[in-house]
Design an enzyme around this catalytic site. Structure first.
Site, short mmCIF file in Angstrom:
data_model
loop_
_atom_site.label_atom_id
_atom_site.label_comp_id
_atom_site.label_asym_id
_atom_site.label_seq_id
_atom_site.Cartn_x
_atom_site.Cartn_y
_atom_site.Cartn_z
N THR A 11 30.81 99.88 152.33
CA THR A 11 31.14 100.57 151.07
C THR A 11 30.50 99.87 149.88
O THR A 11 30.02 100.51 148.95
CB THR A 11 32.66 100.63 150.87
OG1 THR A 11 33.24 101.40 151.92
CG2 THR A 11 33.02 101.27 149.53
N SER A 53 30.56 100.20 158.44
CA SER A 53 31.01 99.26 159.46
C SER A 53 31.73 99.94 160.63
O SER A 53 31.90 99.33 161.68
CB SER A 53 31.90 98.18 158.86
OG SER A 53 33.18 98.66 158.51
N THR A 83 34.42 97.26 155.15
CA THR A 83 35.78 96.77 155.34
C THR A 83 36.42 97.21 156.65
O THR A 83 37.30 96.52 157.17
CB THR A 83 36.68 97.22 154.18
OG1 THR A 83 36.70 98.66 154.12
CG2 THR A 83 36.19 96.67 152.85
N ASP A 84 35.99 98.36 157.20
CA ASP A 84 36.71 98.93 158.34
C ASP A 84 36.73 98.01 159.56
O ASP A 84 37.72 97.98 160.30
CB ASP A 84 36.14 100.30 158.72
CG ASP A 84 36.52 101.38 157.73
OD1 ASP A 84 37.40 101.12 156.88
OD2 ASP A 84 35.95 102.49 157.80
#
Length: 337
Positions: A11, A53, A83-84
């Site tokens: 992101t 990710s 972040t995932d």
């Protein structure tokens, strides 16, 4: 200090497209939007890949690891990441590069760097300020910084898909905090630099197995479904149980399936669906009966830490040996508050 900024997408590097956010910005563009980091460090940039990710796989973990290993002239490494799956990457790095006695700080953002109200600028600057503080203390290891917190790599967990305070440290104290331009280091994790710690040319042999099956229970989970999972013959099954590790044996009895897995040389690992508290199979009869089947308790390990450790252990040794090493503390991923 001389720092290598490793860009991998996410992101933080995304721009709007016809089909939603897509990683487009390279590391140079990210760094240019946070000029203050150049006052903290002498920075070089490596663009290893550019992915959401959710699309990251173990080959990408290996690519990040190789980038670090091939650039050991730097004092430390900042990795921008989606972040995932950041918690999986930070755990994987924590196990594999324990031999490199330098800090590696991962960060990302919930709002792209290029959009108004972004948290990316704060997180990236925090990564460099934490790096400076870690180096001043001579403190190596893998960590994640997000929303002013520094979290130990194998203890990081994404808790929200919306909030800027997206990450939490599970079963473990935070390593540091930031307020404005001031950062404080609060804790130094234990790191075992000998056990299963490859040196030299052997360190370039990076293998992860995807023969690990997570199973999340719910009331009424069918025993025959579990039997079919066992018949698929994964190397390990990570069962997300209830409470302190409760596995049902009345009605839909899952104990025979666990025992069958053990008899077939499959490693059943018991973890919990609870966000706090860990596993204690000695407290209730549902836990003690499970323990008697030969299943292994994951104790206070987080889910991402369990999965990645199994994926790393399985290519190196028989499953029976992996069971012994799963809860052996290598980098404060288990058993230490």
């Amino acid at each position: 200090m001389k720092i290598l900024l490793i860009s991998t997408g996410g992101t933080i590097a995304s721009q709007q497209s016809a089909e939603g956010l897509v990683p487009m910005d390279q590391g140079e563009a990210l760094a240019a939007r946070v000029p203050g980091i150049y006052q903290i460090a002498d920075i070089d940039i490596a663009n290893v890949f550019s992915k959401d990710s959710s699309n990251i796989n173990p080959a990408d973990w290996a690519a990040i690891i190789r980038c670090i290993r091939e650039n050991q002239s730097y004092d430390g490494y900042v990795v921008t990441h989606g972040t995932d799956t950041m918690a999986y990457t930070s755990a994987a790095l924590s196990y594999v590069i324990r031999d490199i006695e330098k800090p590696v700080v991962l960060t990302g953002s919930m709002i792209p760097m290029s959009e108004p109200g972004t948290d990316a600028k704060r997180n990236l600057e925090d990564a460099f300020r934490f790096m400076e503080a870690l180096l001043a203390k001579g403190q190596p290891g893998i960590s994640v910084t997000f929303a002013g917190r520094l979290i130990h790599g194998p203890r990081a967990k994404k808790m929200s898909g919306k909030r800027l305070e997206a990450f939490k440290s599970v079963y473990y104290d935070e390593l540091g905090l930031s307020e404005g331009k001031k950062v404080t280091i609060l804790k130094a994790p234990f790191i075992d630099r000998e056990t299963l710690c490859k040196q030299g040319a052997l360190a370039n042999e990076i293998h992860f197995s995807n023969e690990v099956m997570p199973v999340k229970l719910f009331p009424g989970f069918r025993a025959d479904y579990f039997d079919r999972i066992v018949e698929m013959r994964p190397k390990a099954i990570v069962v997300e149980c209830f409470g302190l590790g409760g596995l049902p044996y009345i009605g839909e009895d899952l104990l025979p399936g666990i025992k069958k897995a053990v008899d077939l040389g499959i490693l059943p690992v018991i973890t919990t669906q609870c966000p706090e508290g860990g596993v204690d199979l000695s407290t209730y009869d549902v836990g003690q009966k499970t323990l008697k089947t030969g299943a292994v308790s994951a104790l206070d390990m987080g889910f991402e830490a369990i999965l990645t450790k199994l994926m790393w252990l399985i290519p190196q040794m028989p499953v029976s040996e992996a069971a012994k090493y799963l809860t052996r503390n290598l980098c404060d991923e288990v058993g230490s508050k």
